[in-house]
Enzyme design. Structure first.
Site, mmCIF file in Angstrom:
data_model
loop_
_atom_site.group_PDB
_atom_site.id
_atom_site.type_symbol
_atom_site.label_atom_id
_atom_site.label_comp_id
_atom_site.label_asym_id
_atom_site.label_seq_id
_atom_site.Cartn_x
_atom_site.Cartn_y
_atom_site.Cartn_z
ATOM 1 N N TYR A 135 -1.373 -0.356 11.415
ATOM 2 C CA TYR A 135 -1.955 -0.631 10.096
ATOM 3 C C TYR A 135 -0.859 -1.105 9.157
ATOM 4 C CZ TYR A 135 -4.535 -0.201 5.715
ATOM 5 O OH TYR A 135 -5.140 -0.466 4.501
ATOM 6 N N ASP A 230 7.399 -1.809 9.577
ATOM 7 C CA ASP A 230 6.561 -1.238 8.531
ATOM 8 C C ASP A 230 6.855 0.255 8.499
ATOM 9 O OD1 ASP A 230 4.627 -0.091 6.962
ATOM 10 O OD2 ASP A 230 3.016 -1.387 7.671
ATOM 11 N N LYS A 258 4.402 4.616 -0.105
ATOM 12 C CA LYS A 258 4.182 6.056 -0.032
ATOM 13 C C LYS A 258 5.320 6.907 -0.611
ATOM 14 C CE LYS A 258 0.359 5.518 3.010
ATOM 15 N NZ LYS A 258 0.061 4.767 4.203
HETATM 16 C C1 LIG Z 1 -0.536 3.283 4.055
HETATM 17 C C2 LIG Z 1 0.064 2.196 4.871
HETATM 18 C C3 LIG Z 1 0.130 0.864 4.426
HETATM 19 C C4 LIG Z 1 -0.576 0.399 3.199
HETATM 20 O O1 LIG Z 1 -0.109 0.963 2.021
HETATM 21 P P1 LIG Z 1 -1.073 0.988 0.737
HETATM 22 O O2 LIG Z 1 -0.192 1.482 -0.357
HETATM 23 O O3 LIG Z 1 -2.219 1.888 1.078
HETATM 24 O O4 LIG Z 1 -1.521 -0.427 0.516
HETATM 25 C C5 LIG Z 1 0.841 -0.043 5.180
HETATM 26 N N1 LIG Z 1 1.445 0.322 6.317
HETATM 27 C C6 LIG Z 1 1.386 1.570 6.783
HETATM 28 C C7 LIG Z 1 2.107 1.927 8.041
HETATM 29 C C8 LIG Z 1 0.666 2.539 6.097
HETATM 30 O O5 LIG Z 1 0.558 3.784 6.606
#
Ligand SMILES: *Cc1c(COP(=O)(O)O)cnc(C)c1O
Length: 393
Positions: A135, A230, A258
Site C-alpha cells: 500500500y 515506502d 505517520k
Molecule cells: C498509511 C500508508 C500510506 C499512506 O499514508 P496516508 O497518510 O494515509 O496517505 C502509504 N504507505 C504506507 C506503507 C502506509 O502504511
C-alpha cells in the site's frame, strides 16, 4: 445529532474504519491516554490501532501535547519556511542520512505519488513496479492490489482509475526476486522505479526474506531504475533509521509519513540530492502544498522524534516479544508475524478473534490485514489484559 452514516460514505472518512470486515458497529472513541482509549460511555480499551501507526509514544503524550499547544499559540501557518521545518528535517536526517534532501507534504499518499513523479522525471521512463499487497496511498496509479483497505473489502483495484494510468503500474508478488528479474527483462529500459514497503505491513506483517531487499538494490541498479522505499509505517518504528537501517539497504528515494507527524497529518519524501533537486523551484518536477510543513505538525513531529532513543526501541522490542510469546501460547492455531512493535496474528476466523478481544476490552485494527501497533505506553498490564482476553476463547 446527525448520524455519521448520513454524512459520510459508510459513516467514515477512511474505509477500514467502517468495520465491514469484522461486523458490528465501530466504537465512538472520545479520549485516549497512553495505550488506552475510552468510548463515549466511558468504556476503556487497550488500543492496538495507535491511529494506524503514528502514535509510537501512545495517545496524548504530555510532551507532544505541550509542543502542539505552544505551536498553535504562536499562530502558524505563515506560508514561509519555519525553523521547526528545519529542525524536524534534521531529526529525520539523523536517523536516515540517505535523505540528503527532503520535502514535507500532508500525507503518505502525496509523498509516494510525488516520489514516483521524481523517479519518472529522473529516468525519463514511465513504468513503476510495485508488489501485491503493497500500500502506497490512494493515488491513481498505486491502487492495484494495494493491501489492507482494498483487501478488506475484497477489491482488486479502484474504479475511476483510467486504464492507461493503471497500465503504468506492474504488480508482482512480494519477496519474489525472480518476478522482479522477469519484469525488467520483459520491459527493458521502461521501468522507472521499484516501490516497496521494506517490511510489508498492509497485508498483515510480512518481513522481507533474506536477500530480497539487497536483490532489489542490485537489480534496480543494473537496470537503471530507482529504488523507492515506502517507510511510511517502518520509518522510525522498526529502528531509529527505519528498515533501511535495520536491513542495511539504502534506497534512492524514501517515502515517510505517520510517526514523523506525531499523530497529525503529514508525509515527506526525500533521498539523493541530485534527484530531489529535480523538484521545483530548483527543477522541472512540480509539487506544492499550501499547508506543507505546518508548524503545529512539525512541532508534534519534533516532540515525538526527540524521544526515540535506543532505550525506547529496546523497550518496544521487549514488549513486542512478550506479547508475541503470550499470544503463541494463548492461540496455538494462529500464525504470528512480528517485526519489533509491528505484529499480526493470522487466524482462520479473524472476526471472531476481533470480537472476543473487543469484548475483553482490547481494540484491534478491524482487519486481518492491518498490523497491530505497539507504543512505548504499552506495558505488562496491557499485555496481560490482552492475553486474558485472547484466552477467553
Ligand atoms: C498509511 C500508508 C500510506 C499512506 O499514508 P496516508 O497518510 O494515509 O496517505 C502509504 N504507505 C504506507 C506503507 C502506509 O502504511
Amino acid at each position: 445529532m446527525t448520524v455519521a452514516t448520513e454524512l459520510f460514505p459508510g459513516g467514515v472518512n477512511s474505509p477500514v474504519r467502517a468495520y465491514r470486515a469484522v461486523g458490528g458497529q465501530p466504537p465512538v472513541l472520545v479520549r485516549g491516554q497512553g495505550a488506552r482509549v475510552w468510548d463515549a460511555d466511558g468504556r476503556e480499551y487497550v488500543d492496538y490501532v495507535s491511529a494506524y501507526g503514528p502514535l509510537i509514544l501512545g495517545h496524548a503524550h504530555p510532551v507532544v501535547v505541550a509542543a502542539i499547544e505552544k505551536a498553535a499559540r504562536a499562530g502558524g501557518s505563515f506560508g514561509v519556511t519555519h525553523p521547526d521545518e528545519v529542525r524536524l528535517a534534521e531529526l529525520i536526517q539523523r536517523g536516515m542520512p540517505a535523505l540528503e534532501r527532503l520535502r514535507f507534504v500532508n500525507s503518505g499518499t502525496e509523498a509516494a505519488m510525488s516520489a514516483l513523479r521524481v523517479a519518472r522525471a529522473a529516468t525519463r521512463r514511465n513504468l513503476v513496479l510495485k508488489f501485491e499487497g503493497g500500500y502506497h496511498g490512494h493515488s491513481d496509479g498505486l491502487l492495484a492490489k494495494a493491501g489492507s483497505g482494498l483487501a478488506t473489502l475484497g477489491l482488486p483495484a479502484s474504479a475511476g482509475v483510467p486504464e492507461p494510468v493503471a497500465a503504468q503500474t506492474l504488480v508482482i508478488p512480494y519477496n519474489d526476486l525472480g518476478a522482479v528479474e522477469a519484469a525488467f527483462a520483459g520491459h527493458p529500459e521502461r521501468i522507472a522505479a521499484v516501490i516497496v514497503e521494506p517490511v510489508a505491513a498492509n497485508v498483515g506483517v510480512v518481513p522481507p526474506e533474506a536477500g530480497f531487499l539487497d536483490g532489489l538494490r542490485r537489480l534496480t541498479h543494473e537496470h537503471g531504475a530507482l529504488l523507492v522505499f515506502d517507510e511510511v509505517i517502518t520509518g522510525f518504528r522498526v529502528a531509529p533509521g527505519g528498515a533501511q537501517q535495520l536491513y542495511g539497504v539504502i534506497p534512492d528515494l524514501t517515502v515517510l509519513g505517520k510517526i514523523i507527524g506525531g499523530g497529525l497529518p503529514v508525509g515527506a519524501y526525500g533521498g539523493r540530492a541530485d534527484l530531489m533537486d529535480l523538484v521545483a523551484p530548483v527543477g522541472p518536477v512540480y509539487q506544492a502544498g499550501t499547508l506543507s510543513g505546518h508548524p503545529v505538525v512539525m512541532a508534534a513531529g519534533i516532540a515525538t522524534l526527540e524521544q526515540l532513543d535506543d532505550a525506547l526501541y529496546a523497550q518496544l522490542e521487549e514488549i513486542g516479544a512478550e506479547l508475541e510469546a503470550g499470544l503463541r501460547k494463548a492461540l496455538p492455531e494462529a500464525r504470528i508475524a512480528r517485526v519489533g512493535s509491528l505484529l499480526t496474528v493470522f487466524v482462520a476466523d479473524f472476526p471472531a478473534l476481533f470480537r472476543r478481544l473487543r469484548q475483553g476490552g482490547i481494540l484491534l485494527p478491524p482487519s486481518q490485514f492491518e498490523a497491530w501497533f505497539l507504543s512505548a505506553a504499552h506495558g505488562e498490564e496491557e499485555v496481560s489484559r490482552t492475553l486474558d482476553a485472547a484466552r477467553a476463547g
